[in-house]
Write an enzyme that holds these catalytic residues in place. Structure first.
Site, PDB file in Angstrom:
ATOM      1  N   LYS A  75       0.857  -1.186   0.000  1.00  0.00           N
ATOM      2  CA  LYS A  75       0.000   0.000   0.000  1.00  0.00           C
ATOM      3  C   LYS A  75       0.896   1.240   0.000  1.00  0.00           C
ATOM      4  O   LYS A  75       1.911   1.288   0.694  1.00  0.00           O
ATOM      5  CB  LYS A  75      -0.881  -0.028   1.249  1.00  0.00           C
ATOM      6  N   SER A 150      -9.748   1.457   2.570  1.00  0.00           N
ATOM      7  CA  SER A 150      -8.913   2.243   1.700  1.00  0.00           C
ATOM      8  C   SER A 150      -7.829   1.472   0.962  1.00  0.00           C
ATOM      9  O   SER A 150      -7.290   1.959  -0.035  1.00  0.00           O
ATOM     10  CB  SER A 150      -8.266   3.362   2.521  1.00  0.00           C
ATOM     11  N   SER A 174      -9.767  -0.948   6.801  1.00  0.00           N
ATOM     12  CA  SER A 174      -9.203  -0.789   5.455  1.00  0.00           C
ATOM     13  C   SER A 174      -8.447  -1.974   4.884  1.00  0.00           C
ATOM     14  O   SER A 174      -8.082  -1.956   3.707  1.00  0.00           O
ATOM     15  CB  SER A 174      -8.280   0.416   5.417  1.00  0.00           C
TER      16      SER A 174
END
Ligand code: GLN
Length: 476
Positions: A75, A150, A174
């Site tokens: 990420k 996310s 997330s």
């Protein structure tokens, strides 16, 4: 598709080279990345170089590590030395961290190959990846739908076969929610089990890094690699990384599982049905499953959406045009600060900073922030009493399957995506999302297994059992 375990064992025993493994994944990225948009950057050159080094280590007879040649997608809020880390925000434009996050360092020393940085909602604020400054990621199962967020890029990367495993961060869901929406496994470890050093802070008392994988055993292997004490993170638990892989197939005989009644309300019917089927499968495996009440989780969202923005408003104060990335013009320093923040932050980030500042202001602090902290304590107590009579708790991961782009444009509807996931963040307990069949439109459904703090080994055992009973789905 080969698991990360199989790939590492192939590389270690010279059945495949790390470069060959990497090239296979790069090829699927070439085929499908344009439509999925999982990555902010694919770090092809450095990845090839890292893979070649692993092959040299193998050739010289040394130990390349348990993740030898396994490509990992990160990420893009995890710091990578000399490789842009953007948090999918304009405000970090041009910034390259001078160091690797601890998790990145641990992956590299275990032989993993960093393949690229994945898209996210700006600063990890969101549940759909629609709030990325670089455009959304699409769900590989249906390109008209969101991958969740996310960490939508990491979930989509694993679901699309761009990398066998990925890392994300989970502040309010997330990792677990996008894992559920993309049909992969996602883990939020106990707070403090994985070092946050080098994770760009959103809400520091919630943030945890964790793995995405195609199966529970791969997720366990990655967590074993990245977990364990790190003196560089003051909230890191002073314990070695847990061993998880060994006990995965021990079954659920005699286990007491509680189905959290408050987390079945307001959930789509197709999802609830899958959770009940999971409960039946656990019963058939010898566990007892009954309903349990954790009353304070009803206030979880409210508390989370006060505390997380409050912490974010403080953490994001560092983006002032002086120290990182973007700088807009202004005649005075304060004008420059304000112009940079106006230009560099997207709407959702600005809304959160304002909300957080408001919640912390004199006169409102006790009414909002203070009260939310009390809910946090109540939630801990309610979980403790549920765990007095249960080993493991079960719930949906997300109230619905993946929704379509633009469908949840008002913030409240979007925030409700996090109903089932925020409770674990409020109390710091571990939770995992495991795929269990499909729902509306043939989209994946995830069920959530929660455990008390440091209860990872039992949690993984249950997750592995659920996985073994889950209806099989076709790969993307
Ligand atoms: N969707 C939640 C939020 O917007 C959780 C985000 C996260 O876990 N990073 O805050």
């Amino acid at each position: 598709m080969n698991s990360a375990r199989e790939l590492a064992s192939d590389v270690r025993d010279s059945r495949q080279t790390a470069v060959q493994v990497l090239e296979d994944f790069l090829r699927s990225i070439e085929d499908k990345e344009e439509e999925v948009h999982a990555f902010n950057v694919v770090d092809r050159e450095n990845a090839v170089e890292a893979a070649a080094k692993i092959d040299e280590i193998v050739a010289s007879g040394r130990d390349p590590g348990p993740l030898a040649g396994v490509p990992v997608a990160l990420k893009d809020n995890l710091c990578t030395r000399n490789l842009a880390t953007t948090c999918s925000s304009r405000i970090l434009e041009g910034w390259k961290p001078p160091y690797d996050a601890t998790v990145v360092e641990r992956l590299r020393s275990a032989g993993a190959v960093i393949i690229g940085k994945t898209n996210l909602d700006e600063f990890a604020m969101g549940s759909s990846t629609e709030h990325s400054a670089f455009g959304p990621t699409r769900n590989p199962h249906d390109l008209t739908r969101v991958p969740g967020g996310s960490s939508g890029g990491s979930a989509a990367a694993v679901a699309a076969g761009f990398a066998p495993v990925a890392l994300g961060s989970d502040t309010g869901g997330s990792i677990r929610q996008p894992a559920a929406l993309c049909g992969v496994v996602g883990v939020k470890p106990t707070y403090g089990l994985v070092s946050r050093y080098g994770l760009v802070a959103f809400a520091s008392s919630f943030d945890q890094i964790g793995p995405f994988a195609n199966d529970v055993a791969d997720a366990a292997l990655v967590l074993e690699t990245i977990g364990g004490h790190d003196p560089l993170d003051s909230t890191s638990i002073p314990l070695p990384s847990p061993s998880l892989s060994g006990g995965l197939s021990s079954g659920v005989e005699g286990l007491r599982v509680g189905l959290v009644s408050e987390l079945l309300a307001g959930i789509d019917e197709d999802v609830v049905e899958r959770v009940h089927q999971t409960a039946d499968a656990l019963r058939a495996g010898g566990a007892t499953v009954d309903l349990v009440s954790v009353p304070a989780v009803e206030y979880g969202l409210t508390a989370y959406y006060l505390i997380a923005p409050a912490e974010a408003s403080s953490n994001l104060a560092r983006y002032d045009g002086v120290r990182y990335g973007l700088r807009a013009e202004g005649s005075e320093v304060a004008d420059m600060n304000a112009a940079t923040r106006r230009e560099g932050f997207g709407d959702e980030v600005i809304a959160r900073v304002m909300l957080g500042t408001f919640a912390l202001s004199a006169g409102y602090y006790d009414a909002f922030y203070g009260k939310a902290q009390k809910v946090r304590t109540l939630t801990r107590r309610d979980f403790d009493s549920a765990y007095a009579s249960h080993d493991i708790l079960l719930s949906p991961t997300s109230p619905s399957v993946a929704f379509r782009f633009g469908e949840r444009s008002d913030p409240m509807t979007m925030y409700r995506c996090d109903t089932c996931t925020v409770p674990s963040n409020l109390v710091g307990d571990p939770a995992i999302s495991v795929p269990y069949g499909t729902g509306e439109g043939g989209m994946p459904v995830g069920v959530q297994v929660m455990a008390p703090q440091l209860g990872e080994s039992e949690m993984f055992r249950v997750a592995s059992f659920i996985e073994s009973q889950a209806p099989k789905r076709d790969a993307v």
